[in-house]
Design a protein around this motif. Structure first.
Motif, mmCIF file in Angstrom:
data_model
loop_
_atom_site.group_PDB
_atom_site.id
_atom_site.type_symbol
_atom_site.label_atom_id
_atom_site.label_comp_id
_atom_site.label_asym_id
_atom_site.label_seq_id
_atom_site.Cartn_x
_atom_site.Cartn_y
_atom_site.Cartn_z
ATOM 1 N N UNK A 100 9.768 6.943 3.361
ATOM 2 C CA UNK A 100 8.537 6.198 3.564
ATOM 3 C C UNK A 100 8.424 5.885 5.046
ATOM 4 N N UNK A 101 7.270 6.181 5.640
ATOM 5 C CA UNK A 101 7.008 5.903 7.052
ATOM 6 C C UNK A 101 5.936 4.833 7.128
ATOM 7 N N UNK A 102 6.247 3.727 7.815
ATOM 8 C CA UNK A 102 5.330 2.604 7.928
ATOM 9 C C UNK A 102 5.060 2.323 9.403
ATOM 10 N N UNK A 103 3.787 2.289 9.775
ATOM 11 C CA UNK A 103 3.402 1.922 11.135
ATOM 12 C C UNK A 103 3.145 0.415 11.138
ATOM 13 N N UNK A 104 3.827 -0.289 12.040
ATOM 14 C CA UNK A 104 3.761 -1.747 12.101
ATOM 15 C C UNK A 104 3.292 -2.203 13.479
ATOM 16 N N UNK A 105 2.791 -3.441 13.595
ATOM 17 C CA UNK A 105 2.346 -3.925 14.907
ATOM 18 C C UNK A 105 3.502 -4.292 15.835
ATOM 19 N N UNK A 106 4.657 -4.672 15.272
ATOM 20 C CA UNK A 106 5.801 -5.069 16.095
ATOM 21 C C UNK A 106 7.056 -5.088 15.239
ATOM 22 N N UNK A 107 8.206 -5.062 15.927
ATOM 23 C CA UNK A 107 9.507 -5.217 15.277
ATOM 24 C C UNK A 107 10.174 -6.469 15.840
ATOM 25 N N UNK A 108 11.446 -6.667 15.609
ATOM 26 C CA UNK A 108 12.148 -7.903 15.955
ATOM 27 C C UNK A 108 12.155 -8.307 17.414
ATOM 28 N N UNK A 109 12.073 -7.346 18.315
ATOM 29 C CA UNK A 109 12.012 -7.618 19.753
ATOM 30 C C UNK A 109 10.967 -6.704 20.368
ATOM 31 N N UNK A 110 10.327 -7.144 21.432
ATOM 32 C CA UNK A 110 9.217 -6.363 22.001
ATOM 33 C C UNK A 110 9.594 -4.941 22.430
#
Length: 131
Positions: free
Chosen positions: A105-115
């Protein structure tokens, strides 16, 4: 050990994955925390390709601690920041999984845990219980 399942009655996989893998009873399971594209010293390269390669190197290093490899991966979820990074990640993913092609599964997200993080790879593996 794991049997791929790609039924003829549904759309064929469109990238580097099988729709499912059947894991035989008695397998030992390993769940990994999501791995980022970080070097051992905690630094993180700017380029998506390098982060993707490092994330997968980290996954493979963890698996190898129990004698497992890419052939034991039964599920991958990849989180990437920004649609512009999809092609770079998919290229690295395909190279790493090769012919094994676990469900993905590939998910495009606005951000992860650190910039600075652009990718996180979350893996579940199953291998022989005797390892």
């Amino acid at each position: 050990m794991h049997a791929p399942i790609d039924p003829e009655g549904i759309c064929a996989p469109t990238s580097h994955y099988h729709h499912a893998l059947f894991v035989e009873p008695g397998a030992a399971w390993m769940m990994l925390s999501g791995q980022m594209g970080q070097r051992r010293d905690g630094s993180c390269p700017e380029r998506m390709t390098e982060q993707s390669e490092l994330a997968w190197q980290n996954v493979l290093a963890i698996l190898s601690e129990r004698g497992l490899g890419i052939e034991n991966v039964v599920k991958v979820t990849s989180y990437i920041v920004g649609e512009e990074n999809i092609d770079d990640y998919v290229e690295v993913h395909g190279r790493v999984v090769g012919v094994h092609r676990p469900p993905w599964t590939l998910v495009v997200v606005p951000a992860l845990g650190r910039p600075q993080f652009k990718v996180e790879v979350d893996v579940t593996a199953a291998g022989p219980a005797s390892r």
